[in-house]
Write a protein that holds these residues in place. Sequence first.
Motif, PDB file in Angstrom:
ATOM      1  N   GLU A  79       0.832  -1.205   0.000  1.00  0.00           N
ATOM      2  CA  GLU A  79       0.000   0.000   0.000  1.00  0.00           C
ATOM      3  C   GLU A  79       0.871   1.261   0.000  1.00  0.00           C
ATOM      4  O   GLU A  79       0.617   2.202  -0.757  1.00  0.00           O
ATOM      5  CB  GLU A  79      -0.911  -0.002   1.228  1.00  0.00           C
ATOM      6  CG  GLU A  79      -1.778   1.230   1.340  1.00  0.00           C
ATOM      7  CD  GLU A  79      -2.663   1.199   2.574  1.00  0.00           C
ATOM      8  OE1 GLU A  79      -2.700   2.223   3.279  1.00  0.00           O
ATOM      9  OE2 GLU A  79      -3.303   0.161   2.816  1.00  0.00           O
ATOM     10  N   GLU A  80       1.901   1.282   0.827  1.00  0.00           N
ATOM     11  CA  GLU A  80       2.788   2.441   0.893  1.00  0.00           C
ATOM     12  C   GLU A  80       3.519   2.658  -0.430  1.00  0.00           C
ATOM     13  O   GLU A  80       3.716   3.797  -0.853  1.00  0.00           O
ATOM     14  CB  GLU A  80       3.792   2.279   2.036  1.00  0.00           C
ATOM     15  CG  GLU A  80       3.166   2.386   3.407  1.00  0.00           C
ATOM     16  CD  GLU A  80       4.098   1.973   4.532  1.00  0.00           C
ATOM     17  OE1 GLU A  80       3.958   2.513   5.635  1.00  0.00           O
ATOM     18  OE2 GLU A  80       4.960   1.084   4.310  1.00  0.00           O
ATOM     19  N   LEU A  83       0.987   4.238  -2.857  1.00  0.00           N
ATOM     20  CA  LEU A  83       0.754   5.650  -2.517  1.00  0.00           C
ATOM     21  C   LEU A  83       1.961   6.501  -2.877  1.00  0.00           C
ATOM     22  O   LEU A  83       1.824   7.609  -3.385  1.00  0.00           O
ATOM     23  CB  LEU A  83       0.401   5.792  -1.037  1.00  0.00           C
ATOM     24  CG  LEU A  83      -0.949   5.224  -0.621  1.00  0.00           C
ATOM     25  CD1 LEU A  83      -1.115   5.287   0.894  1.00  0.00           C
ATOM     26  CD2 LEU A  83      -2.086   5.944  -1.330  1.00  0.00           C
ATOM     27  N   GLN A  84       3.148   5.971  -2.633  1.00  0.00           N
ATOM     28  CA  GLN A  84       4.369   6.706  -2.975  1.00  0.00           C
ATOM     29  C   GLN A  84       4.483   6.916  -4.482  1.00  0.00           C
ATOM     30  O   GLN A  84       4.979   7.946  -4.938  1.00  0.00           O
ATOM     31  CB  GLN A  84       5.577   5.931  -2.441  1.00  0.00           C
ATOM     32  CG  GLN A  84       6.861   6.708  -2.425  1.00  0.00           C
ATOM     33  CD  GLN A  84       7.972   5.897  -1.778  1.00  0.00           C
ATOM     34  OE1 GLN A  84       8.261   4.773  -2.198  1.00  0.00           O
ATOM     35  NE2 GLN A  84       8.585   6.461  -0.755  1.00  0.00           N
ATOM     36  N   LEU A  87       1.264   9.586  -5.286  1.00  0.00           N
ATOM     37  CA  LEU A  87       1.125  10.856  -4.563  1.00  0.00           C
ATOM     38  C   LEU A  87       2.451  11.601  -4.533  1.00  0.00           C
ATOM     39  O   LEU A  87       3.486  11.036  -4.200  1.00  0.00           O
ATOM     40  CB  LEU A  87       0.661  10.608  -3.123  1.00  0.00           C
ATOM     41  CG  LEU A  87      -0.756  10.101  -2.948  1.00  0.00           C
ATOM     42  CD1 LEU A  87      -1.003   9.732  -1.489  1.00  0.00           C
ATOM     43  CD2 LEU A  87      -1.779  11.116  -3.405  1.00  0.00           C
ATOM     44  N   VAL A 104      -6.515   1.357  -3.484  1.00  0.00           N
ATOM     45  CA  VAL A 104      -5.572   1.761  -2.437  1.00  0.00           C
ATOM     46  C   VAL A 104      -5.612   3.274  -2.269  1.00  0.00           C
ATOM     47  O   VAL A 104      -5.692   3.792  -1.150  1.00  0.00           O
ATOM     48  CB  VAL A 104      -4.138   1.273  -2.755  1.00  0.00           C
ATOM     49  CG1 VAL A 104      -3.119   1.908  -1.825  1.00  0.00           C
ATOM     50  CG2 VAL A 104      -4.063  -0.243  -2.680  1.00  0.00           C
ATOM     51  N   VAL A 105      -5.570   3.997  -3.373  1.00  0.00           N
ATOM     52  CA  VAL A 105      -5.609   5.460  -3.334  1.00  0.00           C
ATOM     53  C   VAL A 105      -6.951   5.940  -2.777  1.00  0.00           C
ATOM     54  O   VAL A 105      -7.001   6.852  -1.947  1.00  0.00           O
ATOM     55  CB  VAL A 105      -5.334   6.052  -4.742  1.00  0.00           C
ATOM     56  CG1 VAL A 105      -5.612   7.542  -4.770  1.00  0.00           C
ATOM     57  CG2 VAL A 105      -3.900   5.758  -5.167  1.00  0.00           C
ATOM     58  N   HIS A 107      -9.002   4.357  -0.735  1.00  0.00           N
ATOM     59  CA  HIS A 107      -9.051   4.086   0.706  1.00  0.00           C
ATOM     60  C   HIS A 107      -8.269   5.153   1.475  1.00  0.00           C
ATOM     61  O   HIS A 107      -8.696   5.588   2.542  1.00  0.00           O
ATOM     62  CB  HIS A 107      -8.511   2.687   1.018  1.00  0.00           C
ATOM     63  CG  HIS A 107      -9.520   1.603   0.840  1.00  0.00           C
ATOM     64  ND1 HIS A 107     -10.381   1.213   1.828  1.00  0.00           N
ATOM     65  CD2 HIS A 107      -9.825   0.840  -0.241  1.00  0.00           C
ATOM     66  CE1 HIS A 107     -11.164   0.253   1.381  1.00  0.00           C
ATOM     67  NE2 HIS A 107     -10.850   0.004   0.121  1.00  0.00           N
ATOM     68  N   HIS A 108      -7.146   5.557   0.918  1.00  0.00           N
ATOM     69  CA  HIS A 108      -6.341   6.611   1.536  1.00  0.00           C
ATOM     70  C   HIS A 108      -7.145   7.922   1.605  1.00  0.00           C
ATOM     71  O   HIS A 108      -7.165   8.592   2.638  1.00  0.00           O
ATOM     72  CB  HIS A 108      -5.048   6.803   0.736  1.00  0.00           C
ATOM     73  CG  HIS A 108      -4.208   7.933   1.200  1.00  0.00           C
ATOM     74  ND1 HIS A 108      -3.463   7.884   2.362  1.00  0.00           N
ATOM     75  CD2 HIS A 108      -3.995   9.172   0.670  1.00  0.00           C
ATOM     76  CE1 HIS A 108      -2.834   9.033   2.518  1.00  0.00           C
ATOM     77  NE2 HIS A 108      -3.137   9.826   1.518  1.00  0.00           N
ATOM     78  N   ILE A 109      -7.785   8.278   0.533  1.00  0.00           N
ATOM     79  CA  ILE A 109      -8.571   9.519   0.481  1.00  0.00           C
ATOM     80  C   ILE A 109      -9.790   9.418   1.393  1.00  0.00           C
ATOM     81  O   ILE A 109     -10.135  10.384   2.093  1.00  0.00           O
ATOM     82  CB  ILE A 109      -8.986   9.828  -0.972  1.00  0.00           C
ATOM     83  CG1 ILE A 109      -7.749  10.151  -1.814  1.00  0.00           C
ATOM     84  CG2 ILE A 109      -9.983  10.978  -1.014  1.00  0.00           C
ATOM     85  CD1 ILE A 109      -8.012  10.260  -3.304  1.00  0.00           C
ATOM     86  N   ARG A 111     -10.163   8.113   4.163  1.00  0.00           N
ATOM     87  CA  ARG A 111      -9.829   8.317   5.584  1.00  0.00           C
ATOM     88  C   ARG A 111     -10.007   9.773   6.010  1.00  0.00           C
ATOM     89  O   ARG A 111     -10.071  10.062   7.198  1.00  0.00           O
ATOM     90  CB  ARG A 111      -8.403   7.867   5.860  1.00  0.00           C
ATOM     91  CG  ARG A 111      -8.226   6.381   5.812  1.00  0.00           C
ATOM     92  CD  ARG A 111      -6.811   5.978   6.202  1.00  0.00           C
ATOM     93  NE  ARG A 111      -6.658   4.545   6.115  1.00  0.00           N
ATOM     94  CZ  ARG A 111      -5.757   3.934   5.367  1.00  0.00           C
ATOM     95  NH1 ARG A 111      -4.908   4.630   4.637  1.00  0.00           N
ATOM     96  NH2 ARG A 111      -5.681   2.627   5.348  1.00  0.00           N
ATOM     97  N   ASP A 163      -9.281   4.945  11.099  1.00  0.00           N
ATOM     98  CA  ASP A 163      -8.095   5.141  11.928  1.00  0.00           C
ATOM     99  C   ASP A 163      -8.531   5.415  13.351  1.00  0.00           C
ATOM    100  O   ASP A 163      -9.417   6.235  13.599  1.00  0.00           O
ATOM    101  CB  ASP A 163      -7.264   6.313  11.400  1.00  0.00           C
ATOM    102  CG  ASP A 163      -6.711   6.036  10.014  1.00  0.00           C
ATOM    103  OD1 ASP A 163      -6.444   4.860   9.707  1.00  0.00           O
ATOM    104  OD2 ASP A 163      -6.557   7.005   9.243  1.00  0.00           O
TER     105      ASP A 163
END
Length: 164
Positions: A79-80, A83-84, A87, A104-105, A107-109, A111, A163
């Motif tokens: 996942e990291e 994102l890396q 982003l 993945v992106v 899910h990040h957004i 949050r 989170d």
Amino acid sequence: MSDEDIRRVLGLLHQDTALRAFAALVLGRPPEAGEDVLERLERGGLAVRREDGSWAARPERFRELLKAAAPPPRALTQEERILQAFLVDGRLKEIPTKHEKRLVVLHHIARLFEPGVRYSEKDVNVVLRAFHHDFSALRRYLVEADLLSREANVYWRSGGQVDL
């Protein structure tokens, strides 16, 4: 290198005569200290005797100690890594075309939206615009992925990890 090496260097610099001698060497001046002080600095890796018998500072010793004391770099999760890759300074370079990477992106957004809070479409657009100029596509993808739900132009978080 060990903790003992770090303690040795700190101990040397705690001694007034050794600290003044090291400072003089760093400034390129002849130290007023005796040979025994300079030899202690050499054993600590802070000084080196040149071929002509003069002394020189080794300030790079601090970098060596820091590098040796630093924990090994942690391996990035999948996942990291995704994102890396997408982003840059918190903004999306592009919306991923592959479904798994897009999720993945997304899910990040997602949050960024608090569970239980209702958002107007305008508020959702403000958050998404910070990520990408095509905020309407992001909004649509979030709804399609069941991360946001929509009813009468009101949105709320309906999926994804929370989170704590």
